[in-house]
Design a protein around this motif. Structure first.
Motif, PDB file in Angstrom:
ATOM      1  N   GLY A 185       0.767  -1.245   0.000  1.00  0.00           N
ATOM      2  CA  GLY A 185       0.000   0.000   0.000  1.00  0.00           C
ATOM      3  C   GLY A 185       0.791   1.285   0.000  1.00  0.00           C
ATOM      4  N   LEU A 186       2.107   1.245  -0.269  1.00  0.00           N
ATOM      5  CA  LEU A 186       2.915   2.466  -0.273  1.00  0.00           C
ATOM      6  C   LEU A 186       3.444   2.728  -1.678  1.00  0.00           C
ATOM      7  N   ASP A 187       3.233   3.952  -2.191  1.00  0.00           N
ATOM      8  CA  ASP A 187       3.678   4.306  -3.545  1.00  0.00           C
ATOM      9  C   ASP A 187       5.189   4.560  -3.536  1.00  0.00           C
ATOM     10  N   THR A 188       5.931   3.826  -4.366  1.00  0.00           N
ATOM     11  CA  THR A 188       7.389   3.975  -4.434  1.00  0.00           C
ATOM     12  C   THR A 188       7.838   4.399  -5.833  1.00  0.00           C
ATOM     13  N   SER A 189       6.930   4.932  -6.632  1.00  0.00           N
ATOM     14  CA  SER A 189       7.240   5.253  -8.030  1.00  0.00           C
ATOM     15  C   SER A 189       8.294   6.341  -8.163  1.00  0.00           C
ATOM     16  N   ASP A 190       8.418   7.229  -7.177  1.00  0.00           N
ATOM     17  CA  ASP A 190       9.377   8.337  -7.259  1.00  0.00           C
ATOM     18  C   ASP A 190      10.687   8.028  -6.532  1.00  0.00           C
ATOM     19  N   ILE A 191      10.866   6.789  -6.107  1.00  0.00           N
ATOM     20  CA  ILE A 191      12.047   6.432  -5.316  1.00  0.00           C
ATOM     21  C   ILE A 191      13.251   6.188  -6.232  1.00  0.00           C
TER      22      ILE A 191
END
Length: 448
Positions: A185-191
């Motif tokens: 449930g955590l967005d990591t697209s910008d990592i």
């Protein structure tokens, strides 16, 4: 007491008391199962169900050991060893400057090989039984502490996959770490994964430098003892050396091709069989000695195989107890909303779980589903969450008696029986990597 925590402690204490690792893993699993209330029968069933997961790995490494001894018998590693021995002045006393240059050539070369084994030529620990045994004479002449070589190899094996998203690093960072965090449930697209995991990687580098320049810089003496299958090693010939090179390239290429095509079968196993076939069909390994050479190679890797099979049984019991989640929750509740203490506690739990399971790749899916909501509730940023979980998974890979990152170096450095798995591989890597990695991961979780 939590059953998983007690099981891991029992296993580690027994191993440190010189109880064989296989027995220590088995007894630890029994204690954990009984303490969780599973009962002896359910514990044994869970343990036996897990054994099958390690069988394929064990067979792959046995075939790899046979291939390694086949290449050694053909003389290729001996050519490299002879070159280094000539640099050292043959059997006489080596010039100090030449010895120092050869020492650094060996150390940096082995670090480079272990780094490339995770991405450029993704064979993991496969190169160790090929390269290390013939170089033991050179290391003895240089009076190199084998614990130093262990830390160099383990550094390359672990730091590379937890920092560089290529090869095994792509599997660990992209397919397992980021995937499971997104699933939770955590967005990591910008990592930027290399930037995030760079802080923990600096901890690994600090541990390596401490081992090289402080802990193991003093000379250590070993006897020049024979290694397995040495009695069948013939004088190297140009033909056999070139055939060995072709066989090695074919073995590595087969693994890369099978990974690229997403075949479900084990590329390591098929690659080893390909290499063995080339050595036999070309006559690089004498048919009269082939059986003995390959059997001795399998014996060399047999211990790793048995430990890995048993470790899978141990991991199966730990999963069946359903007490990993309660262990995390209880630890988190201990410190409430204190981010500093909670981050440290989560890292310690990751260390315990990974040391028991022996694989950071297997630990991540277990802890991610629990850690992500916990980190979100504590207010950690997505980058800090990734750093925390990525470090928690890698913690314990170094220093675990059941990890191939310690078993691999032992298989190579212990080819002449002068390298103890617990005292010369497990303890040195635990001290030099787990402690600085925990500190660096802790810092990364708080500053990102």
């Amino acid at each position: 007491m939590n059953a998983v925590l007690v099981a891991v402690i029992v296993m580690l204490v027994l191993a440190l008391l010189r109880v064989h690792v296989v027995v220590a893993l088995f007894l630890g699993a029994i204690v954990g199962g009984l303490l969780s209330g599973m009962g002896l029968d359910a514990t044994m069933v869970a343990f036996q169900d897990g054994l099958g997961g390690g069988a394929k790995i064990a067979l792959s490494y046995a075939l790899l050991g046979a291939f390694a001894m086949g290449v050694a018998s053909a003389g290729l590693p001996q050519v490299l060893a002879n070159f280094l021995i000539r640099r050292l002045g043959g059997s006489g006393e080596a010039d100090p400057k030449t010895a120092l240059a050869t020492k650094w050539m060996l150390i940096l070369g082995l670090i480079a090989m272990s780094v490339m084994s995770q991405n450029l030529i993704p064979v993991h620990i496969a190169f160790i039984p090929l390269i290390i045994p013939p170089l033991l004479t050179v290391m003895n002449k240089l009076r190199l502490d084998r614990r130093l070589i262990t830390t160099c190899l383990t550094f390359g094996l672990i730091t590379t996959y937890m920092f560089i998203p290529v090869g095994f690093g792509s599997i660990y960072l992209n397919d397992i770490l980021l995937f499971n965090i997104q699933q939770a449930g955590l967005d990591t697209s910008d990592i930027n994964i290399m930037q995030v995991m760079g802080v923990p990687a600096l901890g690994m580098l600090a541990g390596l430098l401490i081992a090289i320049f402080f802990s193991y810089r003093k000379p250590r003496d070993y006897e020049n003892l024979p290694i397995t299958a040495e009695e069948h090693q013939e004088a190297p010939s140009a033909y056999k050396v070139w055939v060995s090179i072709v066989a090695i390239i074919a073995t590595f290429a087969m693994q890369i091709v099978m990974q690229a095509l997403d075949f479900e079968s084990d590329g390591l196993m098929v690659g080893a069989l390909t290499g063995l076939g080339i050595l036999l069909l070309t006559g690089a390994v004498d048919w009269k000695h082939a059986d003995d050479v390959f059997t001795n190679g399998m014996k060399m890797m047999a211990l790793i195989g048995f430990i890995m099979i048993t470790a899978q049984g141990f991991a199966s019991v730990m999963t069946a107890t359903d007490e990993v989640g309660p262990l995390v929750d209880a630890t988190a509740n201990l410190f409430g909303t204190n981010k500093v203490l909670s981050a440290g506690a989560m890292l310690v739990v990751g260390l315990v779980v990974t040391m028991g399971i022996g694989s950071s790749f297997s630990t991540l899916p277990i802890i991610s589903v629990i850690y992500v909501p916990l980190c979100m509730s504590l207010g950690f940023s997505p980058a800090a969450t990734v750093a925390l979980i990525g470090t928690a998974g890698a913690l314990g890979d170094a220093g675990s008696p059941a990890s191939d990152s310690t078993l691999g170096p032992t298989a190579g450095l212990g080819a002449d029986g002068q390298h103890d798995h617990i005292r010369d591989s497990v303890i040195p890597t635990f001290i030099h990597f787990n402690i600085p990695l925990l500190i660096a991961g802790w810092a990364g979780a708080l500053i990102l």
